[in-house]
Design a protein around this motif. Structure first.
Motif, PDB file in Angstrom:
ATOM      1  N   ALA A   9      41.868  42.089  31.209  1.00  0.00           N
ATOM      2  CA  ALA A   9      42.305  41.153  32.733  1.00  0.00           C
ATOM      3  C   ALA A   9      42.462  42.215  33.794  1.00  0.00           C
ATOM      4  O   ALA A   9      43.081  43.287  33.308  1.00  0.00           O
ATOM      5  CB  ALA A   9      43.267  40.041  32.583  1.00  0.00           C
ATOM      6  N   GLU A  10      42.462  41.669  35.173  1.00  0.00           N
ATOM      7  CA  GLU A  10      42.878  42.647  36.342  1.00  0.00           C
ATOM      8  C   GLU A  10      44.321  42.245  36.519  1.00  0.00           C
ATOM      9  O   GLU A  10      44.788  41.332  36.047  1.00  0.00           O
ATOM     10  CB  GLU A  10      42.008  42.561  37.228  1.00  0.00           C
ATOM     11  N   ALA A  11      45.126  43.252  37.273  1.00  0.00           N
ATOM     12  CA  ALA A  11      46.229  42.827  37.624  1.00  0.00           C
ATOM     13  C   ALA A  11      46.756  43.304  39.239  1.00  0.00           C
ATOM     14  O   ALA A  11      45.902  44.220  39.536  1.00  0.00           O
ATOM     15  CB  ALA A  11      47.284  43.327  36.443  1.00  0.00           C
ATOM     16  N   PHE A  12      47.666  42.931  39.645  1.00  0.00           N
ATOM     17  CA  PHE A  12      48.236  43.484  40.893  1.00  0.00           C
ATOM     18  C   PHE A  12      49.790  43.800  40.508  1.00  0.00           C
ATOM     19  O   PHE A  12      50.650  43.131  39.473  1.00  0.00           O
ATOM     20  CB  PHE A  12      48.374  42.431  42.008  1.00  0.00           C
ATOM     21  N   ALA A  13      50.393  44.843  41.068  1.00  0.00           N
ATOM     22  CA  ALA A  13      51.938  44.995  41.268  1.00  0.00           C
ATOM     23  C   ALA A  13      52.053  44.732  42.639  1.00  0.00           C
ATOM     24  O   ALA A  13      51.478  45.058  43.569  1.00  0.00           O
ATOM     25  CB  ALA A  13      52.083  46.541  40.638  1.00  0.00           C
ATOM     26  N   VAL A  14      53.109  44.019  42.670  1.00  0.00           N
ATOM     27  CA  VAL A  14      53.611  43.401  44.137  1.00  0.00           C
ATOM     28  C   VAL A  14      55.198  43.351  44.222  1.00  0.00           C
ATOM     29  O   VAL A  14      55.886  43.664  43.105  1.00  0.00           O
ATOM     30  CB  VAL A  14      52.972  42.018  44.378  1.00  0.00           C
ATOM     31  N   PRO A  15      55.784  43.583  45.441  1.00  0.00           N
ATOM     32  CA  PRO A  15      57.162  43.337  45.390  1.00  0.00           C
ATOM     33  C   PRO A  15      57.811  42.216  44.730  1.00  0.00           C
ATOM     34  O   PRO A  15      57.014  41.154  44.741  1.00  0.00           O
ATOM     35  CB  PRO A  15      57.357  43.557  46.937  1.00  0.00           C
ATOM     36  N   VAL A  16      58.896  42.326  44.214  1.00  0.00           N
ATOM     37  CA  VAL A  16      59.261  40.913  43.446  1.00  0.00           C
ATOM     38  C   VAL A  16      59.399  40.030  44.417  1.00  0.00           C
ATOM     39  O   VAL A  16      59.725  39.746  45.704  1.00  0.00           O
ATOM     40  CB  VAL A  16      60.661  41.441  43.126  1.00  0.00           C
ATOM     41  N   GLY A  17      58.986  38.731  43.788  1.00  0.00           N
ATOM     42  CA  GLY A  17      59.135  37.557  44.472  1.00  0.00           C
ATOM     43  C   GLY A  17      57.668  37.304  45.066  1.00  0.00           C
ATOM     44  O   GLY A  17      57.381  36.089  45.572  1.00  0.00           O
ATOM     45  N   ASN A  18      56.815  38.183  44.998  1.00  0.00           N
ATOM     46  CA  ASN A  18      55.369  38.034  45.552  1.00  0.00           C
ATOM     47  C   ASN A  18      55.494  37.745  46.839  1.00  0.00           C
ATOM     48  O   ASN A  18      54.916  36.549  47.258  1.00  0.00           O
ATOM     49  CB  ASN A  18      54.610  37.608  44.486  1.00  0.00           C
ATOM     50  N   PRO A  19      55.913  38.060  48.048  1.00  0.00           N
ATOM     51  CA  PRO A  19      56.382  37.589  49.192  1.00  0.00           C
ATOM     52  C   PRO A  19      54.841  37.196  49.882  1.00  0.00           C
ATOM     53  O   PRO A  19      55.027  36.258  51.008  1.00  0.00           O
ATOM     54  CB  PRO A  19      57.084  38.648  49.963  1.00  0.00           C
ATOM     55  N   ASN A  20      53.785  37.863  49.711  1.00  0.00           N
ATOM     56  CA  ASN A  20      52.523  37.586  50.353  1.00  0.00           C
ATOM     57  C   ASN A  20      51.537  36.562  49.705  1.00  0.00           C
ATOM     58  O   ASN A  20      50.649  36.285  50.036  1.00  0.00           O
ATOM     59  CB  ASN A  20      51.894  39.032  50.707  1.00  0.00           C
ATOM     60  N   ASN A  21      52.336  35.997  48.570  1.00  0.00           N
ATOM     61  CA  ASN A  21      51.614  35.050  47.650  1.00  0.00           C
ATOM     62  C   ASN A  21      50.209  35.481  47.490  1.00  0.00           C
ATOM     63  O   ASN A  21      49.133  34.954  47.397  1.00  0.00           O
ATOM     64  CB  ASN A  21      51.639  33.762  48.476  1.00  0.00           C
ATOM     65  N   LEU A  22      49.917  36.897  46.738  1.00  0.00           N
ATOM     66  CA  LEU A  22      48.993  37.358  46.596  1.00  0.00           C
ATOM     67  C   LEU A  22      48.350  37.315  44.841  1.00  0.00           C
ATOM     68  O   LEU A  22      48.895  37.732  44.126  1.00  0.00           O
ATOM     69  CB  LEU A  22      48.850  38.898  46.748  1.00  0.00           C
ATOM     70  N   LEU A  23      47.540  36.312  44.934  1.00  0.00           N
ATOM     71  CA  LEU A  23      47.018  36.079  43.556  1.00  0.00           C
ATOM     72  C   LEU A  23      45.570  36.060  43.318  1.00  0.00           C
ATOM     73  O   LEU A  23      45.094  36.177  42.280  1.00  0.00           O
ATOM     74  CB  LEU A  23      47.126  34.437  43.277  1.00  0.00           C
ATOM     75  N   THR A  24      44.869  36.376  44.234  1.00  0.00           N
ATOM     76  CA  THR A  24      43.536  36.645  44.427  1.00  0.00           C
ATOM     77  C   THR A  24      43.151  37.696  45.340  1.00  0.00           C
ATOM     78  O   THR A  24      43.938  37.972  46.319  1.00  0.00           O
ATOM     79  CB  THR A  24      42.640  35.676  44.873  1.00  0.00           C
TER      80      THR A  24
END
Length: 298
Positions: free
Chosen positions: A142-157
């Motif tokens: 699968a593909e993945a993102f690394a984001v700041p904790v809490g995913n403040p920009n709500n990046l799922l796609t």
């Protein structure tokens, strides 16, 4: 007519058994000829002969642990090269040497024959298949993102990134993630490129980018090694297909590719393939399409 009568008498005296014997002899001769032709058609490819003679294959890798990893002494390891090394050993090639090449430069390197193979999680894509050929799939994930904790920009796609044009994402030039982003509306000026995956994570830690995009296994491995509580993993990425990779070859190496595929099938049948992949993931499953390295069976 006397001669013909004599021949008939000779056949009768020998009986039908002799006729069958002659037919059997003709069949065996024909079979031997066919067998000789089959052996000739399965002769080793020129590429395999060359690699066996020199004792190694030169492979392109992107140094993306744990798909591929170059140690300080130059030894290459990781899920993809370890599988390739085992396959090559079966074919009588005792070693492989690595050339660190960015994903976007692997196809030109194969075309120019600067390398014999590319084995670093290079995803199988229709446009790439116009320029190179692949082995049967070996590693999938699968593909993945690394984001700041809490995913403040709500990046799922990737569409979520595109909908927020002020955001910046970091990935590698020429890799599948760049194409996924552009196809889903992320603008080119939103994309920043890293030199190495760890440098991309460093950009995220420093706040220079908002999201890091890479394969699930690669991203998970980086976050585990970084051990930064201020970062979190988003996986899988919705709307992106599971990616499968295989060893890649020059278009003219179809015979060598066939030899590689035969040895790869044997590696899977013996269980050695799954054993290698278990060194890098806890969810190795040989189901003909490869091993899912993204946390899900496929």
């Amino acid at each position: 007519f006397q001669a013909e009568d004599g021949i008939r008498d000779l056949v009768r005296s020998r009986g039908l058994g002799d006729v069958y014997k002659r037919q059997l002899a003709l069949f065996l001769i024909s079979f031997a000829i066919l067998l000789g032709s089959a052996k000739t058609s399965f002769a080793e490819s020129d590429t395999l002969k060359r690699l066996k003679k020199q004792g190694y294959a030169t492979v392109a890798v992107a140094n993306e642990p744990p798909y591929s990893d170059i140690k300080t002494d130059g030894y290459v390891t990781g899920a993809a090269p370890d599988v390739a090394r085992a396959v090559l050993n079966m074919l009588g090639v005792p070693d492989l040497k690595a050339e660190v090449i960015m994903y976007g430069a692997m196809i030109p390197a194969l075309q120019a024959r600067r390398v014999d193979m590319a084995t670093s999680g290079l995803y199988i894509k229709p446009d790439r298949c116009e320029s190179i050929i692949y082995s049967e799939p070996d590693l999938c994930g699968a593909e993945a993102f690394a984001v700041p904790v809490g995913n403040p920009n709500n990046l799922l796609t990737y569409e979520d990134i595109a909908a927020q044009p002020d955001l910046k994402m970091v990935t590698c030039a020429g890799c599948a993630e760049e194409k996924y982003a552009l196809e889903r509306g992320v603008s080119a000026d939103q994309i920043v490129y890293f030199d190495t995956p760890p440098s991309g994570i460093k950009m995220l830690q420093q706040g220079r980018v908002d999201v890091f995009a890479l394969s699930g296994l690669g991203t998970q491995d980086l976050l585990n090694k970084t051990n930064d509580p201020n970062l979190e993993l988003v996986m899988p990425i919705t709307g992106v297909p599971i990616g499968c990779a295989g060893a890649a070859f020059n278009m003219d190496d179809k015979e060598f590719r066939a030899e590689y595929n035969m040895a790869l099938a044997k590696l899977k049948a013996t269980g050695e393939f799954a054993a290698i992949c278990l060194l890098y993931t806890s969810d190795a499953a040989d189901e003909g399409l490869g091993v899912d390295l993204g946390g899900r069976r496929i």
